[in-house]
Scaffold this motif. Structure first.
Motif: not given
Lengths: 110, 893
Positions: B15-21, B23-24, B29-30, B67-68
């Motif tokens: 889920f995090l990977r899906w929405f997260c920018d 670059e950040l 994640e770390g 944003k993309r």
């Protein structure tokens, strides 16, 4: 004055970055603030503040090494910039000025 | 290893990977990972997982969301448009396939919507009243042992007041009754059904009041519906105007006190004229009004909010004990409550004054609609499976070019939804066109309104059908490996072939059930219509004699005498016509809901019933009833006119009159003597078995001796004229002329006995018609499926056929090959359908006292029909394949 205005949270984060010199990244900053103030906050709050401060030019970041305990992800390490230092100083000076202008009598009856 | 084990929740990470920018993402994640390990140390894995999730969720805010993904929406809508464009092109390219799918779905949608409207109407019955859920109708059950159980939703008259005075839970009770009477305005007299009810009526049944008041407070108050106000008063304001209604033997003036809107067709209590309850004093004796054994009105009760009907029902026994005292044994007399909303579709309860429909029809129709829909969906899927080979290439190419599976799924579902959507639009159009005809068929006033309910239904329909129809292509086709397909090693798997055949077989099971059902119903209807009813029904015209108030103030006896005297006048006049063979006058004829029910207590103290009709001496002759023993009424015999009766066989059996002719009726009717025994004839509809019945010329003695007299239909004397003529219309005109001469003050109404008889089976007739249409649709859709399937299977086999032909096979041999394959399927389907439909039809037939035998012929006929229809489509297609030139199919190899 206006441009360098800092919110309280932002000030705390910048101070923590200063305290942690060269080892300031998300988790350590969060831990430091929690240790020093007893306030718990979420990682996302810290991250949001860090990113905003960097956008304003108060902080600068570089990528650090990846470690096993981070699941192989790199750290982003933050340092306070000169501009950031001035913002902190201004904030502190403003506070001092105000402290000093409180008349003694104001404290007497508390 | 340890780190491997302590992985944060996978889905949270996804889920995090899906929405997260992006670059950040790494640092977030770390950081989360690092914290996660810490949390595990502190609180264990479960809590850590939870905290991880919580933290991920806190990152779901604008600052971190990539944003993309949202800044370029144009792309996704373009894709979506592309799906529909491709779907549209496929639709056009595969004309036959699209035609089969769309027409099948359209027809089933049309049917579904119509049935939906029908069912909705049935289920909405009586729910429009404000207190619908708190209104109950009382019933009475008298149980004196086997064969002497009287279960009625008509109740004794004292019940309503007893409920009111005994139970504070009953906020109001209202008694409702009706009678057929004459209504006069100016010089015009008409026969109408008049309702009478307690003044609380409108507290329970809050019909919309258009003008005036609906209190029923004064004895002469009259409430009319809008259409009746117009019928009698035109555009004049009817409030305060007067109508005369015949009560007992006299006309009485009533003042219109209120006008209500025409009642919606989905309420049970359909009145047009309503007068205060106490007017029934005029035609009900004091004894009847006080008796707990005489049932004549319906009693409705409004309970207060807190009371549950069950609680109240429990206390009713005590009330019964109190009012009946020692007159009954425990359990013999019971009173209960039936919810108002239950009345329409509950056939367990005897019919009272309101029409009851059968829930079975609702279920049968819903089930049939569902079946048709399923068949259409199956068609869609079968054809999709059939075409999967050619579509597989498309899938392969798309995948190679870079389409991912999700896109292919969207593609296939878009196609399914497009077809569904087109079909439902066409279906809606068809519904609008067909609705008037359907209304006629169903005897309803349905309309297709844009209501939330209807829209949700349509959307639901599109969604479910589109989803189901697209499941196979979307889930299976999209999963094909491009390598396999494009290398050409793709073959129709055994399982897919079986699936397809299974679905076709299933379709034919449904079709066979429908066909058998229709045939059995048709057969039963024909049987009912042609069954020897024991009397002549052809060419008998019935003319009701709406007598004038000339004999006002007369007793019933006088009324009858005058009536029959006048009848003689008319009869003589009518008898002059050469076309007229016989003329008779009677209270009841045939094709009515039933004759008078007479209840009495025998000397042994048991309660018994028989049916009765008051007739003149020409009744038996006119209707051609068969004498078994004894003789017909003698015109000259005063004794016959006074005390003679004719009984039917069942009467003789039931009352144990072995040497019937010459014996007297059982007490208290012993003044009557049996002059003849008639062989049984059906004076009620064939739903009911024949009961004891007698014909009498002078009914007063019987009225006097009886405890309970009941009849549902209009009991005004009717003249039956047996005519003999080629041109019935002309004869009726002549009858009318004579009528005008003899009775210029009376309207000439008439009906034909055979038409009335047919009307008794209208519900079945309707069901059978709807079912025939459905069956035709079912067969049509099934054959569309079969047709499409054969086409596909042939096109796949063209090479095989080509080779067979080159090697010397004849057209016939080639055709037999595919024919055998499909016939086997149909044979299996038929074998499954037979027992299922047998059981279903057995249950339906159980409703009739007289029914056909369910024999093999019906099933064989149904089998024949299916084989013929299926053969036609198979032969047509295989003929094409078999006669084609093998060169064409083999050249390409």
């Amino acid at each position: 004055m206006k441009g360098t205005n800092l919110g309280e949270l932002q000030e705390l984060v910048m101070l923590a970055v200063g305290v942690l010199y060269d080892d300031a990244y998300g988790v350590s900053i969060k831990d430091e603030i929690e240790k020093q103030t007893g306030r718990s906050m979420t990682l996302s709050t810290v991250h949001a503040a860090l990113n905003r401060l960097e956008d304003k030019g108060f902080l600068i970041s570089r990528m650090g090494g990846a470690t096993e305990e981070r699941g192989g992800r790199p750290k982003r390490l933050f340092r306070v910039t000169a501009y950031g230092k001035r913002a902190l100083e201004e904030s502190r000076m403003m506070r001092n000025r105000m402290w000093e202008s409180i008349p003694r009598i104001a404290w007497d009856n508390i | 290893m340890i780190a491997q084990k302590n992985q944060p929740p996978h889905r949270a990470q996804q889920f995090l990977r899906w929405f997260c920018d992006p670059e950040l993402l790494p640092e977030i994640e770390g950081d989360l990972h690092e914290s996660y390990l810490e949390w595990i140390g502190e609180e264990g894995i479960k809590k850590a997982n939870l905290r991880y999730w919580m933290n991920v969720l806190t990152f779901f805010r604008p600052y971190f969301i990539a944003k993309r993904q949202f800044s370029q929406p144009a792309n996704s809508s373009a894709m979506f448009k592309n799906y529909f464009k491709v779907a549209y092109r496929n639709l056009i390219k595969q004309k036959l396939y699209s035609l089969i799918n769309i027409s099948g779905l359209m027809v089933s949608f049309t049917f579904c919507i119509l049935i939906w409207l029908y069912v909705q109407d049935e289920l909405s019955f009586d729910r429009s009243y404000t207190h619908a859920d708190r209104i109950y109708r009382a019933w009475v059950l008298e149980d004196y042992g086997p064969d002497e159980v009287f279960f009625n939703t008509h109740t004794p008259m004292p019940l309503g007041p007893a409920l009111d005075s005994n139970f504070s839970e009953v906020k109001a009770s209202v008694r409702v009754g009706n009678f057929s009477s004459l209504v006069q305005k100016g010089g015009d007299t008409q026969s109408e059904k008049v309702f009478y009810a307690d003044p609380q009526f409108f507290q329970l049944f809050n019909n919309e009041v258009l003008s005036g008041e609906v209190s029923l407070s004064k004895l002469q108050d009259l409430v009319l519906t809008k259409s009746y106000a117009v019928k009698y008063f035109g555009n004049v304001d009817p409030i305060g105007k007067t109508l005369s209604i015949k009560l007992g033997n006299q006309f009485q003036a009533f003042n219109v006190s209120g006008v209500v809107a025409d009642l919606p067709s989905n309420v049970s209590l359909q009145y047009n004229m309503l007068i205060p309850y106490d007017n029934n004093k005029a035609f009900t004796g004091e004894r009847g009004r006080a008796s707990w054994y005489n049932v004549s009105v319906e009693t409705y009760a409004l309970l207060d909010e807190q009371t549950h009907a069950m609680t109240l029902e429990g206390k009713l026994d005590a009330m019964v004990k109190q009012v009946l005292g020692e007159n009954y044994k425990p359990g013999e007399y019971k009173v209960g409550l039936q919810p108002l909303t239950d009345i329409r579709l509950n056939t367990e309860f005897p019919e009272g004054g309101v029409a009851v429909s059968d829930w079975k029809y609702v279920y049968i129709l819903s089930a049939v609609a569902l079946l048709i829909l399923v068949v259409a969906c199956i068609n869609f899927v079968t054809l999709a499976v059939g075409r999967s080979l050619s579509r597989a290439k498309e899938v392969g190419v798309r995948k190679v070019v870079g389409a991912v599976r999700r896109q292919l799924m969207s593609q296939f579902w878009s196609e399914a939804f497009l077809i569904t959507f087109i079909s439902i639009l066409l279906g809606i159009l068809l519904v609008i066109v067909l609705l008037p005809y359907f209304n006629q068929l169903a005897g309803k006033e349905l309309s297709f309104l844009i209501s939330l309910q209807n829209i949700l239904f349509l959307l639901g329909l599109v969604w479910v059908v589109g989803f189901l129809a697209g499941v196979y292509p979307a889930l299976i086709l999209s999963g094909f490996s491009p390598l396999m397909i494009l290398r050409g090693s793709m073959n129709m798997g055994y399982s897919r072939e079986t699936l397809r055949k299974g679905m076709v077989a299933f379709q034919f099971v449904l079709a066979a059930i429908l066909i058998i059902g229709t045939l059995v119903m048709k057969q039963q209807m024909t049987y009912l219509q042609n069954k020897n009813l024991g009397f002549d029904k052809e060419q008998i015209v019935v003319i009701p004699q709406n007598m004038q108030n000339r004999m006002s103030g007369s007793t019933m006896e006088q009324f009858m005498e005058e009536n029959f005297g006048r009848k003689q006048l008319i009869q003589n006049a009518l008898g002059r016509l050469p076309e007229v063979k016989e003329v008779t006058t009677s209270f009841f004829t045939f094709g009515q809901s039933g004759w008078i029910e007479v209840g009495f207590t025998t000397e042994e103290g048991t309660y018994r019933e028989f049916n009765m009709n008051a007739v003149d001496q020409d009744f038996v002759k006119t209707y051609g009833l068969e004498m078994l023993q004894g003789r017909d009424f003698d015109e000259e015999s005063g004794a016959d006119a006074r005390s003679g009766v004719l009984i039917n066989e069942t009467f003789a059996r039931a009352f144990n009159l072995k040497e019937a002719v010459g014996s007297t009726l059982p007490p208290p009717f012993q003044e009557y003597q049996v002059v003849g025994v008639l062989s049984d004839f059906h004076y009620q509809s064939l739903h009911a078995a024949i009961e004891p019945a007698l014909l009498v010329m002078n009914p007063y003695g019987i009225f006097k001796g009886s405890e309970n007299v009941m009849f549902e239909d209009n009991s005004t004397p009717k003249i039956s004229v047996k005519v003999q003529s080629e041109n019935l219309a002309q004869t009726v005109d002549k009858l009318k002329e004579v009528w005008k001469e003899v009775a210029p003050d009376q309207q000439f109404e008439f009906s034909f006995v055979d038409e009335k008889l047919d009307a008794q089976y209208r519900a079945e007739e309707r069901l059978s018609t709807i079912l025939s249409i459905t069956t035709a649709l079912g067969i049509f859709i099934s054959c569309l499926g079969l047709f499409g399937l054969v086409t596909l299977s042939m096109s796949k086999k063209t090479k095989e056929i080509g080779i067979r032909k080159v090697l010397g096979a004849s057209v016939w041999q080639v055709m037999a090959l595919s024919y055998k394959e499909f016939m086997l399927l149909i044979g299996i389907a038929f074998l499954v359908a037979v027992p299922v439909s047998y059981l279903m039809m057995k249950r339906w037939l159980a409703d009739f006292a007289y029914q056909i035998d369910l024999g093999a012929p019906v099933f064989l006929l149904a089998g024949g029909i299916i084989v013929v229809i299926a053969s036609l489509s198979i032969v047509y297609q295989s003929m094409k394949a078999a006669t084609s030139n093998p060169v064409d199919s083999l050249r390409s190899e």
